[in-house]
Design an enzyme around this catalytic site. Structure first.
Site, PDB file in Angstrom:
ATOM      1  N   CYS A  47       0.810  -1.265   0.065  1.00  0.00           N
ATOM      2  CA  CYS A  47       0.038  -0.146  -0.023  1.00  0.00           C
ATOM      3  C   CYS A  47       0.890   1.331  -0.075  1.00  0.00           C
ATOM      4  CB  CYS A  47      -0.673  -0.074   1.178  1.00  0.00           C
ATOM      5  SG  CYS A  47      -1.958   1.469   1.336  1.00  0.00           S
ATOM      6  N   HIS A  48       0.436   2.446  -0.519  1.00  0.00           N
ATOM      7  CA  HIS A  48       0.999   3.464  -0.591  1.00  0.00           C
ATOM      8  C   HIS A  48       1.594   4.017   0.998  1.00  0.00           C
ATOM      9  CE1 HIS A  48       0.431   3.587  -4.532  1.00  0.00           C
ATOM     10  NE2 HIS A  48       1.307   4.493  -4.728  1.00  0.00           N
ATOM     11  N   THR A  49       0.730   3.596   1.934  1.00  0.00           N
ATOM     12  CA  THR A  49       0.954   3.950   3.257  1.00  0.00           C
ATOM     13  C   THR A  49       2.436   3.226   3.577  1.00  0.00           C
ATOM     14  OG1 THR A  49      -1.320   4.459   3.534  1.00  0.00           O
ATOM     15  CG2 THR A  49      -0.034   4.574   5.253  1.00  0.00           C
ATOM     16  N   HIS A  69       0.537  -4.057   5.839  1.00  0.00           N
ATOM     17  CA  HIS A  69      -0.634  -4.127   6.657  1.00  0.00           C
ATOM     18  C   HIS A  69      -1.791  -4.344   5.866  1.00  0.00           C
ATOM     19  CE1 HIS A  69      -0.510  -0.269   4.807  1.00  0.00           C
ATOM     20  NE2 HIS A  69      -1.869  -0.043   4.533  1.00  0.00           N
ATOM     21  N   GLU A  70      -1.517  -4.929   4.719  1.00  0.00           N
ATOM     22  CA  GLU A  70      -2.734  -5.636   3.688  1.00  0.00           C
ATOM     23  C   GLU A  70      -2.568  -7.071   3.541  1.00  0.00           C
ATOM     24  OE1 GLU A  70      -4.291  -2.631   0.728  1.00  0.00           O
ATOM     25  OE2 GLU A  70      -2.844  -3.865  -0.554  1.00  0.00           O
ATOM     26  N   CYS A  99     -12.630  -3.530  19.360  1.00  0.00           N
ATOM     27  CA  CYS A  99     -12.714  -4.547  20.418  1.00  0.00           C
ATOM     28  C   CYS A  99     -14.254  -4.644  21.076  1.00  0.00           C
ATOM     29  CB  CYS A  99     -11.922  -3.614  21.547  1.00  0.00           C
ATOM     30  SG  CYS A  99     -12.768  -2.187  22.229  1.00  0.00           S
ATOM     31  N   CYS A 102     -15.041  -0.432  23.737  1.00  0.00           N
ATOM     32  CA  CYS A 102     -14.384   0.926  24.116  1.00  0.00           C
ATOM     33  C   CYS A 102     -15.506   1.834  23.831  1.00  0.00           C
ATOM     34  CB  CYS A 102     -13.090   1.025  23.379  1.00  0.00           C
ATOM     35  SG  CYS A 102     -13.394   1.579  21.797  1.00  0.00           S
ATOM     36  N   CYS A 105     -16.110   2.257  19.970  1.00  0.00           N
ATOM     37  CA  CYS A 105     -16.747   1.008  19.420  1.00  0.00           C
ATOM     38  C   CYS A 105     -18.148   1.125  19.668  1.00  0.00           C
ATOM     39  CB  CYS A 105     -16.155  -0.296  19.976  1.00  0.00           C
ATOM     40  SG  CYS A 105     -14.604  -0.853  18.931  1.00  0.00           S
ATOM     41  N   CYS A 113     -11.423   2.256  16.848  1.00  0.00           N
ATOM     42  CA  CYS A 113     -11.400   1.910  18.115  1.00  0.00           C
ATOM     43  C   CYS A 113     -10.071   2.289  18.984  1.00  0.00           C
ATOM     44  CB  CYS A 113     -11.150   0.296  17.745  1.00  0.00           C
ATOM     45  SG  CYS A 113     -10.895  -0.743  19.470  1.00  0.00           S
ATOM     46  N   ARG A 117      -4.870   1.453  20.058  1.00  0.00           N
ATOM     47  CA  ARG A 117      -4.280   2.392  19.059  1.00  0.00           C
ATOM     48  C   ARG A 117      -2.846   2.963  19.706  1.00  0.00           C
ATOM     49  NH1 ARG A 117      -1.930   4.599  16.200  1.00  0.00           N
ATOM     50  NH2 ARG A 117      -2.488   5.972  14.211  1.00  0.00           N
ATOM     51  N   CYS A 176      -6.945  -3.375   3.339  1.00  0.00           N
ATOM     52  CA  CYS A 176      -6.511  -1.916   3.246  1.00  0.00           C
ATOM     53  C   CYS A 176      -7.401  -1.192   1.888  1.00  0.00           C
ATOM     54  CB  CYS A 176      -5.209  -1.409   3.406  1.00  0.00           C
ATOM     55  SG  CYS A 176      -5.021   0.363   3.340  1.00  0.00           S
ATOM     56  N   ARG A 372      -2.247  -2.512  -7.951  1.00  0.00           N
ATOM     57  CA  ARG A 372      -1.762  -3.194  -6.476  1.00  0.00           C
ATOM     58  C   ARG A 372      -0.751  -4.465  -6.904  1.00  0.00           C
ATOM     59  NH1 ARG A 372      -2.651   0.434  -3.352  1.00  0.00           N
ATOM     60  NH2 ARG A 372      -3.732  -0.043  -1.290  1.00  0.00           N
TER      61      ARG A 372
HETATM   62  P1  NAD Z   1      -2.098   5.568  -5.733  1.00  0.00           P
HETATM   63  O1  NAD Z   1      -0.827   6.378  -5.816  1.00  0.00           O
HETATM   64  O2  NAD Z   1      -2.315   4.282  -6.307  1.00  0.00           O
HETATM   65  O3  NAD Z   1      -3.121   6.482  -6.429  1.00  0.00           O
HETATM   66  C1  NAD Z   1      -2.892   7.862  -6.212  1.00  0.00           C
HETATM   67  C2  NAD Z   1      -3.437   8.647  -7.519  1.00  0.00           C
HETATM   68  O4  NAD Z   1      -3.622   9.896  -7.399  1.00  0.00           O
HETATM   69  C3  NAD Z   1      -2.660   8.087  -9.013  1.00  0.00           C
HETATM   70  O5  NAD Z   1      -3.406   7.604  -9.797  1.00  0.00           O
HETATM   71  C4  NAD Z   1      -1.983   9.536  -9.054  1.00  0.00           C
HETATM   72  O6  NAD Z   1      -2.015   9.667 -10.701  1.00  0.00           O
HETATM   73  C5  NAD Z   1      -3.120  10.385  -8.544  1.00  0.00           C
HETATM   74  N1  NAD Z   1      -2.510  11.646  -8.430  1.00  0.00           N
HETATM   75  C6  NAD Z   1      -1.423  12.210  -7.879  1.00  0.00           C
HETATM   76  N2  NAD Z   1      -1.246  13.457  -7.748  1.00  0.00           N
HETATM   77  C7  NAD Z   1      -2.746  14.062  -8.279  1.00  0.00           C
HETATM   78  C8  NAD Z   1      -3.364  15.178  -8.511  1.00  0.00           C
HETATM   79  N3  NAD Z   1      -2.725  16.471  -8.121  1.00  0.00           N
HETATM   80  N4  NAD Z   1      -4.569  15.358  -8.920  1.00  0.00           N
HETATM   81  C9  NAD Z   1      -5.176  14.168  -9.440  1.00  0.00           C
HETATM   82  N5  NAD Z   1      -4.861  12.969  -9.060  1.00  0.00           N
HETATM   83  C10 NAD Z   1      -3.451  12.806  -8.602  1.00  0.00           C
HETATM   84  O7  NAD Z   1      -2.656   5.668  -4.036  1.00  0.00           O
HETATM   85  P2  NAD Z   1      -3.608   4.820  -3.369  1.00  0.00           P
HETATM   86  O8  NAD Z   1      -3.367   3.492  -2.898  1.00  0.00           O
HETATM   87  O9  NAD Z   1      -4.998   4.719  -4.199  1.00  0.00           O
HETATM   88  O10 NAD Z   1      -3.643   5.500  -2.156  1.00  0.00           O
HETATM   89  C11 NAD Z   1      -4.426   6.864  -2.199  1.00  0.00           C
HETATM   90  C12 NAD Z   1      -4.099   7.678  -0.911  1.00  0.00           C
HETATM   91  O11 NAD Z   1      -5.012   6.950  -0.080  1.00  0.00           O
HETATM   92  C13 NAD Z   1      -2.655   7.588  -0.361  1.00  0.00           C
HETATM   93  O12 NAD Z   1      -2.400   8.777   0.130  1.00  0.00           O
HETATM   94  C14 NAD Z   1      -2.854   6.279   0.835  1.00  0.00           C
HETATM   95  O13 NAD Z   1      -1.805   6.595   1.689  1.00  0.00           O
HETATM   96  C15 NAD Z   1      -4.175   6.870   1.329  1.00  0.00           C
HETATM   97  N6  NAD Z   1      -4.710   5.938   1.965  1.00  0.00           N
HETATM   98  C16 NAD Z   1      -5.812   6.163   3.163  1.00  0.00           C
HETATM   99  C17 NAD Z   1      -6.439   5.053   3.682  1.00  0.00           C
HETATM  100  C18 NAD Z   1      -7.128   5.714   4.931  1.00  0.00           C
HETATM  101  O14 NAD Z   1      -7.686   4.670   5.475  1.00  0.00           O
HETATM  102  N7  NAD Z   1      -7.516   6.877   5.170  1.00  0.00           N
HETATM  103  C19 NAD Z   1      -6.128   3.826   3.537  1.00  0.00           C
HETATM  104  C20 NAD Z   1      -5.215   3.377   2.360  1.00  0.00           C
HETATM  105  C21 NAD Z   1      -4.624   4.625   1.541  1.00  0.00           C
HETATM  106  N1  AHE Z   2       0.564   7.692  10.959  1.00  0.00           N
HETATM  107  C1  AHE Z   2      -0.009   8.831  10.374  1.00  0.00           C
HETATM  108  C2  AHE Z   2      -1.264   8.788   9.824  1.00  0.00           C
HETATM  109  C3  AHE Z   2      -1.494   7.746   8.765  1.00  0.00           C
HETATM  110  C4  AHE Z   2      -2.724   7.442   8.741  1.00  0.00           C
HETATM  111  O1  AHE Z   2      -3.548   8.434   8.384  1.00  0.00           O
HETATM  112  N2  AHE Z   2      -3.162   6.236   8.393  1.00  0.00           N
HETATM  113  C5  AHE Z   2      -4.593   5.920   8.055  1.00  0.00           C
HETATM  114  C6  AHE Z   2      -4.545   4.583   7.361  1.00  0.00           C
HETATM  115  S1  AHE Z   2      -3.648   4.458   5.812  1.00  0.00           S
HETATM  116  C7  AHE Z   2      -3.888   2.894   5.628  1.00  0.00           C
HETATM  117  O2  AHE Z   2      -2.966   2.896   4.241  1.00  0.00           O
HETATM  118  C8  AHE Z   2      -5.459   5.586   9.407  1.00  0.00           C
HETATM  119  O3  AHE Z   2      -6.161   4.655   9.400  1.00  0.00           O
HETATM  120  N3  AHE Z   2      -5.440   6.686  10.316  1.00  0.00           N
HETATM  121  C9  AHE Z   2      -6.247   6.795  11.444  1.00  0.00           C
HETATM  122  C10 AHE Z   2      -5.399   5.741  12.390  1.00  0.00           C
HETATM  123  O4  AHE Z   2      -6.075   5.772  13.663  1.00  0.00           O
HETATM  124  O5  AHE Z   2      -4.225   5.753  12.252  1.00  0.00           O
HETATM  125  C11 AHE Z   2       0.052   9.960  11.027  1.00  0.00           C
HETATM  126  O6  AHE Z   2       0.006  11.274  10.671  1.00  0.00           O
HETATM  127  O7  AHE Z   2       0.477   9.991  12.250  1.00  0.00           O
HETATM  128 ZN    ZN Z   3      -2.985   0.716   3.333  1.00  0.00          ZN
END
Ligand code: NAD
Ligand code: AHE
Ligand code: ZN
Length: 386
Positions: A47-49, A69-70, A99, A102, A105, A113, A117, A176, A372
């Site tokens: 994952c990108h994270t 994490h995936e 859980c 909490c 939850c 949760c 964390r 994820c 992916r």
């Molecule tokens: P990815 O890199 O596969 O996709 C990102 C896309 O954004 C790419 O297609 C890229 O071309 C596009 N992009 C980049 N700059 C751009 C712009 N200026 N305008 C429009 N599009 C643009 O990533 P992903 O795996 O799909 O993840 C996306 C984001 O979500 C990452 O930041 C990741 O860390 C985050 N994420 C968050 C959670 C969560 O729970 N909140 C979970 C998983 C991933």
């Molecule tokens: N650790 C970072 C934040 C990273 C983050 O926002 N993680 C997401 C999941 S990304 C999955 O690919 C998330 O779930 N956040 C909520 C949580 O509880 O972690 C920071 O900024 O400290």
């Molecule tokens: Zn992820």
């Protein structure tokens, strides 16, 4: 020979320090303590994270660590007091634990949760210690999952059993990316019959498109800066694609979206992690009711900005983690949707690597045509110590 109660010696990809390639090492994985589960990890998505934390841009990033994490795997053994999974179960580790007890939850308002964390963020198990050792050093856990190891240990709150018919080399992605995007869309109230824009068409963005389509959104606009994403976006439910880097001179993506939607979107989603895009996603929302959902993860120190007037005039900025999905309660149903053919999952896997090739997988991730990459953890080489 049973490995229950014994230290397992196996292979893992270790991040010794930020911004350096992962190193394939022999690692010792201790047995699960009370309330813990040891999992044989068969597959993990990248994952990108993981790349973000490896880059050193995650404020919680700490090293040395086993990232990942995936994952998808099989329960090898459980500690005392574990009654939600058993040896042999096919499981997905959950970075958003559940859980069920909490304040969070029980609130009925969030999937965040609070039980594990704090220790999860420090890279340790709930008792404050690690189950990983390599070269005489403790190695940290990551996001409560650490799926870049052939064996990992997680809290019982951070794992769910899923239908054994689901192929783990695909179902791991439900740990994820897919669930994050799909959940964010299907759990957003009122998306039916609306217009929606999704910024960033990676695994997460495609999953939002898929969810928006499933909910009956009538106009689904995909925005990316990579033309190759148009075909992908249309396959997953987009009705239109806009390359925001190719608009006529002087025209912003906000102006363009507001113009073509008679005032703005009902719902927007950021799946880029770029704070400027997050601002555009908010400002492209319709006055009075538009809701912008931030999902992308931004680097340490980055902040979002907009004119308060954007909020005064009724636009809403919100966000979600893991799509708002409660993993133990809801992920089995999402896996069943996949098995029933109502949720696309196989289509996301564009690349495969072995554990030894994991760094190549990270290179592929940045190449622009990878949705992916799934890593086969390769059990041919496992040794189990007595
Ligand atoms: P990815 O890199 O596969 O996709 C990102 C896309 O954004 C790419 O297609 C890229 O071309 C596009 N992009 C980049 N700059 C751009 C712009 N200026 N305008 C429009 N599009 C643009 O990533 P992903 O795996 O799909 O993840 C996306 C984001 O979500 C990452 O930041 C990741 O860390 C985050 N994420 C968050 C959670 C969560 O729970 N909140 C979970 C998983 C991933
Ligand atoms: N650790 C970072 C934040 C990273 C983050 O926002 N993680 C997401 C999941 S990304 C999955 O690919 C998330 O779930 N956040 C909520 C949580 O509880 O972690 C920071 O900024 O400290
Ligand atoms: Zn992820």
């Amino acid at each position: 020979m049973s490995t229950e109660g014994k230290v397992i010696t196996c292979k893992a990809a270790i991040a010794w320090e930020a911004a350096k390639p992962l190193s394939i090492e022999t690692i010792e994985v201790s047995p699960p303590k009370e309330g813990e589960v040891r999992i044989k990890v068969l597959y993990t998505g990248l994952c990108h994270t993981d790349a973000y934390t490896l880059s050193g841009k995650d404020p919680e990033g700490a090293f040395p660590v086993v990232l990942g994490h995936e994952g998808g795997g099989i329960v090898e053994s459980v500690g005392a007091g574990v009654d939600n999974v058993k040896v042999g179960d096919h499981v997905v580790p959950l970075y958003t634990a559940e859980c069920k007890e909490c304040k969070f939850c029980k609130s009925g308002k969030t999937n965040l949760c609070g039980r594990v964390r704090a220790t999860q963020g420090k890279g340790v198990m709930p008792d404050g210690t690690s189950r990983f050792r390599c070269k005489g050093k403790d190695i940290l856990h990551f996001m409560g999952c650490s799926t870049f190891s052939q064996y990992t240990v997680v809290s019982k709150y951070s794992v769910v059993a899923v239908n054994k018919s689901a192929p783990l080399e695909k179902a791991c992605l439900l740990g994820c990316g897919i669930t994050t995007g799909y959940g964010a869309a299907v759990k957003t109230p009122g998306i039916e019959d609306s217009n929606v824009a999704v910024f960033g068409i990676g695994c997460v963005g495609l999953s939002i498109l898929q969810g928006a389509k499933a909910k009956g959104a009538k106009r689904i606009i995909a925005v990316d800066i990579n033309d190759k994403k148009e075909e992908w976006a249309k396959k997953f439910g987009a009705t239109e694609f806009i390359n925001s880097a190719k608009l006529p001179e002087g025209k912003s993506i906000v102006d363009h979206l507001v113009e073509i939607t008679d005032g703005g979107l009902d719902f927007t989603f950021d799946a880029t992690g770029n704070v400027h895009v997050m601002r555009n996603a908010l400002e492209a929302c319709h006055k009075g009711w538009g809701v912008c959902n931030v999902i992308g993860v931004a680097p340490a120190g980055a902040e979002i900005a907009t004119r308060p007037f954007q909020l005064v005039t009724g636009r809403v900025w919100k966000g979600s983690a893991f799509g708002g999905v409660k993993g133990r309660t809801e992920l089995p149903g999402i896996v069943d949707d996949y098995l029933a053919g109502t949720l696309m999952v196989d289509q996301f896997v564009t690349h495969h690597e072995s554990l030894e090739g994991i760094n190549k997988g990270f290179e592929d991730m940045h190449a622009g045509d990878c949705i992916r990459c799934v890593v086969d953890m390769g059990f041919d080489h496992v040794e189990e110590s007595a």
